[in-house]
Design a protein around this motif. Sequence first.
Motif, short mmCIF file in Angstrom:
data_model
loop_
_atom_site.label_atom_id
_atom_site.label_comp_id
_atom_site.label_asym_id
_atom_site.label_seq_id
_atom_site.Cartn_x
_atom_site.Cartn_y
_atom_site.Cartn_z
N ASN A 144 0.86 -1.18 0.00
CA ASN A 144 0.00 0.00 0.00
C ASN A 144 0.89 1.23 0.00
OD1 ASN A 144 0.81 0.53 2.82
ND2 ASN A 144 -0.57 -1.17 3.30
N THR A 168 1.10 5.60 -1.35
CA THR A 168 1.32 6.39 -2.55
C THR A 168 2.29 7.50 -2.19
OG1 THR A 168 -0.55 7.84 -2.05
CG2 THR A 168 -0.97 5.92 -3.46
N THR A 211 -1.10 -2.71 -7.30
CA THR A 211 -2.40 -2.05 -7.22
C THR A 211 -2.39 -0.76 -8.03
OG1 THR A 211 -2.65 -2.93 -5.00
CG2 THR A 211 -4.09 -1.09 -5.62
N ARG A 254 -3.15 3.00 -9.02
CA ARG A 254 -3.25 4.19 -8.21
C ARG A 254 -3.15 5.41 -9.10
NH1 ARG A 254 1.61 6.75 -7.27
NH2 ARG A 254 3.46 5.64 -7.99
#
Length: 494
Positions: free
Chosen positions: A165, A167, A472, A474
């Motif tokens: 996870n 950013t 993932t 983003r």
Amino acid sequence: MTDFRLTRREFVKGCGAAAIVGTTGASLMFADPVDAAVNSYDTVVHLFLRGGIDGLNLVVPVSGVDRTFYEEARPSLKIDTSGAYGALPLTLSGGAATGFGLHPSATGLRDLWNDGKMAIVHACGMATTVTRSHFDAQLYIDLGTPGKYGSPTGWMTRAWETRPNGTGTLPALGVSGTQPAGLMGAIDAMTMSSPGDFSLNTTAWSWQRTRSDSPSGLRGVSETVASLWNGQTGMEVNGRRADGALRLIGQQGYASLPATWPTGNFAQQLWTIAQTIRFNLGLRYATLDLGGWDTHEGQGTAGSGYHYYQNKIAELSQALAAFYAELNGTGEMARVTVVVQSEFGRRVRANANGGTDHGYGNPMLVLGGPVNGRRFYGTWPGLNPETLSPTFGDVPVTTDYRRVMSEILIRRMGNANLSQVFPGYTGYAPLGIMQGTDLAPKVEDSAVTATSIPSLVVPDASSPTRVTEQPTERAVPDWQRRGPVDRMLVRRER
């Protein structure tokens, strides 16, 4: 660009992609660490000492039989055990002797050790590959694929792209004039030699951009060029990314080197990283180099007058101490880990030219707020010539460097995708260097297809294949958006 010697393609890809040390002791510099970090995320700073540092004169045996072997092997290069230029003793937190000391110029590192914020890993390196080639060894470490080359990405690139996870506007930074191999293939990393030089540098200075004293109606070259990137061709997409990178750095307010820091390019690079961490741009990985460690002749020892190695150690120690003190004072250091690594060590025995030749095992330094410091980790093999004979008189590698890096990835970065970051590595077991929570390493298909080359390689049981799970999705800033990517690896001398 000033001091930014790149081709246009490299430039666009790079854009997208202790004066306070010395007589003052640890009680003044490091005694009151800030417990709560300002940033909620961790940052790993990888410092590569290119050239192969002589680890035996940085972390020096000062007692016992190893001291005898050390003195016999280095009669003119040895570091004394006492006196004005004697090794700085390294003791455990309870005061017990370790049998080792630091080079007398490493007072800043000694203070970090005494404050419990630095650990040393004995005899660390590439456990599965033996090479005395600077280029091969450095590339193996940069790519995270010991014994293999040909990977399209560096280990830091994969560490970020396989994150569970998180950013960031600027998640990865290389402080260098060219894109570091460890960040090769990264689409949201940035490379710059210094913030002040990270600008378009063409035409007359007064025409480059609109300034407060510019004539009425003047539109600078930078503003004019920025307005041209409106289309969707590869050049226009990359142009927008480059312009976005330039604007991002230009808006951050990077300051000049503080008066309390040592001077020099290396200190300036660390200051750039310190400020970038403080700007809270989401920086997770940063990398920089300090070269000049290939001391085949004229290495010098410790004492009055000129000693090349002594000056290099002082440069390293003072700048790292300033970096730690700077970020510790405002809380960021609680979530920053610095890894100091070289491609290999030097031979135990000095050569006939007053220097040392290429060796094998070497100490690795790990420092920062999350470090369980003032301890040695790994296995010290000793300096008995009979013990060293299988490795041709070199200190062997008893701890794979990937074991240390994996612990940092798991305990600090929450990334258990070790088989993707370090393809083929299966030997993870935490040494206890880092604070944090352990996760079970994920066994997945590798993200890297690499090519083996002839070398003194211990065969690895696993074979890397292609990755099956994608990171993932983003939202990313415009400057990070992918345009055409040139993944060609250029072989160059370092």
